[in-house]
Write an enzyme that holds these catalytic residues in place. Structure first.
Site, mmCIF file in Angstrom:
data_model
loop_
_atom_site.group_PDB
_atom_site.id
_atom_site.type_symbol
_atom_site.label_atom_id
_atom_site.label_comp_id
_atom_site.label_asym_id
_atom_site.label_seq_id
_atom_site.Cartn_x
_atom_site.Cartn_y
_atom_site.Cartn_z
ATOM 1 N N CYS A 149 0.809 -1.126 -0.143
ATOM 2 C CA CYS A 149 -0.003 0.361 0.468
ATOM 3 C C CYS A 149 0.715 1.372 0.138
ATOM 4 O O CYS A 149 2.121 1.528 0.886
ATOM 5 C CB CYS A 149 -0.597 0.343 1.635
ATOM 6 S SG CYS A 149 -2.357 -1.230 0.930
ATOM 7 N N CYS A 184 -2.778 -2.511 -3.478
ATOM 8 C CA CYS A 184 -3.935 -2.849 -3.154
ATOM 9 C C CYS A 184 -5.029 -2.904 -3.984
ATOM 10 O O CYS A 184 -4.610 -1.106 -4.654
ATOM 11 C CB CYS A 184 -3.946 -1.859 -1.073
ATOM 12 S SG CYS A 184 -4.996 -1.158 -0.807
ATOM 13 N N ASP A 215 18.590 37.928 -12.213
ATOM 14 C CA ASP A 215 17.396 38.444 -13.274
ATOM 15 C C ASP A 215 16.845 39.345 -12.859
ATOM 16 O O ASP A 215 16.952 39.689 -11.620
ATOM 17 C CB ASP A 215 16.346 36.838 -13.167
ATOM 18 C CG ASP A 215 15.492 37.030 -13.354
ATOM 19 O OD1 ASP A 215 14.713 37.039 -14.957
ATOM 20 O OD2 ASP A 215 14.226 38.039 -12.018
#
Length: 490
Positions: free
Chosen positions: A34, A65, A439
């Site tokens: 699971c 599962c 930037d």
């Protein structure tokens, strides 16, 4: 993480969805495995076994599962922020390299022998490349079985199985159901899609997710003919190994709805992988935000809109070309330059809304006449040198690329400076620690927040944000009034 038994047990007992994809829980008394957030009553700790991959759990004899569908959980964020050989191999496997080229092809991409790759993957993931690719094929098969009305033979072919027998045996072994039984379980309440090449699926992610900058950035920089925002979804064309596709991606609170129209079903797994990569859906936002929140100057930005992702790309070569087109020009001008390339050199497709072309590949661009490019001679040289290097495989920007080598190769090209290199590293290579202190948007945000103003000083200050500086950039950009920060109106 799967070796930290106490931590894994706590995650299972609390049904903590943050750990889905980090590890898998197998239950010896039931023979199933699971995801940690499985809704069933947690088993006794002594009956739990933990595995680093679904493939490892399957190889140990456990089946998936039927309640929590562990094969459909988000991918491990480990492969996004690491640059080692195992992480590069996992990104290549997700991109379908083993299915197309086998283990020798995977090893060749990485510069190792097949035996070394087998040993490295088994040591860390408990499964070799063939088992990992097989687990991926099983997930693709389940998706096709449950969401289409395609014949099982077409599904086996589309999922990458070499034979119907291998398809049947794998589905039965992984899901404890035959393909027909899988389809029957969902047929009553969820009718299959009618179109043989159209699929609707849900792309899971780890919460939280802030869609504003993610979709806002993609739409604000969209290239006409290749990308668009329509009916509340970001749509674009995809160039894939066996054909092309058109995808529509629509954000929802607990998933991203994805509608894919494929010309060849064999490209399904690759298309899904590239869409997940585009939207950075396998990130761990809790870990990212926890570190960035520790900086008092970033904390208010994180608290305001947690879960920001880094908008990436479905095609690294395409993005590199677009990064050069965007040098020292506005977003609108960059889009105009790109649209002209698409019209002149892109492959046309049957129009779907405003989508009319595939973005031209490096091979097509390598043959263009530089005099037709409407920008300065120096940038023409940068452009033609870059596309020649990409076309000749002189630079590898693909899923399994070595980030440091790619940066170095880009830096050797004329006109490719730090801003372009780090922008490509952030969005094409997927390096979560890429940083662009030069930037203009980053520098403006830094000034307003009281961060250092010079690139060198800002880089030193940003060392505290490692290894998530690319996410810090998203939070810094979010302080500006720009379309990249807004989810477009439906």
């Amino acid at each position: 993480m799967h070796e930290d038994v106490e931590r894994c047990v706590r995650a299972v007992q609390s049904k903590d969805a943050r750990f889905d994809g980090w590890f898998y829980t197998a239950v010896v008394t039931t023979g199933i495995y699971c995801r940690p957030s499985c809704p069933v009553v947690p088993p006794k700790p002594e009956n739990m076994r933990f595995y680093p991959s679904a493939a490892a759990a399957q190889q140990a004899g456990f089946r998936a599962c039927k309640r929590c569908r562990p094969d459909a959980s988000p991918g491990s964020p480990e492969w996004n922020h690491r640059a080692d050989v195992v992480a590069r191999a996992m990104r290549l496997i997700a991109d379908g390299v083993v299915d197309r080229e086998g283990v020798p092809g995977l090893a060749a991409h990485l510069g190792y022998s097949p035996r070394q790759i087998e040993r490295l993957l088994n040591a860390e993931l408990g499964a070799g490349p063939l088992a990992l690719a097989r687990a991926q094929r099983a997930q693709t098969a389940r998706l096709l079985i449950e969401t289409t009305a395609l014949p099982m033979g077409d599904i086996a072919f589309g999922a990458g199985f070499a034979s119907i027998r291998a398809f049947n045996d794998t589905v039965r072994e992984v899901f404890a159901l035959t393909p027909s039984e899988l389809r029957d379980r969902v047929a009553r309440g969820h009718p299959a899609t009618a179109g043989p090449g159209s699929l609707s699926l849900r792309l899971p992610f780890r919460a939280p997710l802030c869609p504003d900058n993610l979709f806002g950035h993609l739409v604000a920089t969209a290239v006409p003919g290749v990308e668009e925002w329509r009916d509340g979804a970001y749509r674009r064309t995809l160039r894939l190994p066996h054909g092309h596709a058109v995808v529509a991606l629509r954000p929802h609170p607990d998933h991203v709805a994805c509608t894919l129209s494929l010309t060849d079903l064999r490209d399904l797994t690759i298309a899904i992988s590239r869409c997940r990569r585009l939207l950075d859906l396998d990130a761990d936002p809790v870990a990212v935000d926890e570190l960035l929140r520790s900086d008092p100057l970033l904390e208010p930005l994180v608290e305001k809109a947690p879960g920001r992702r880094v908008p990436r790309t479905v095609d690294p070569a395409e993005f590199a070309v677009r990064a050069v087109l965007g040098q020292q020009v506005s977003t609108a001008a960059a889009r105009t330059h790109a649209a002209r390339l698409v019209t002149a050199h892109g492959d046309p497709i049957t129009p779907v809304g405003g989508l009319t072309h595939l973005f031209p590949g490096p091979e097509a661009l390598a043959g263009l006449d530089p005099s037709t490019l409407a920008f300065p001679q120096s940038r023409r040289t940068t452009f033609t040198t870059l596309v020649a290097a990409l076309a000749s495989d002189g630079i590898d920007l693909g899923a399994g690329s070595d980030w440091d080598k790619a940066r170095a190769a880009l830096g050797e090209l004329p006109g490719i400076g730090p801003w372009t290199i780090e922008t490509i590293a952030m969005r094409a290579l997927g390096d979560p620690d890429a940083f662009i202190p030069t930037d203009l948007g980053v520098r403006a945000a830094a000034r307003d927040l009281g961060l250092p103003g010079t690139p060198a000083a800002l880089t030193r200050r940003a060392a505290a944000w490692r290894p998530w500086r690319a996410y810090a950039v998203q939070y810094l950009w979010a302080t500006g009034d720009h379309a990249i920060n807004r989810l477009p109106a439906a």
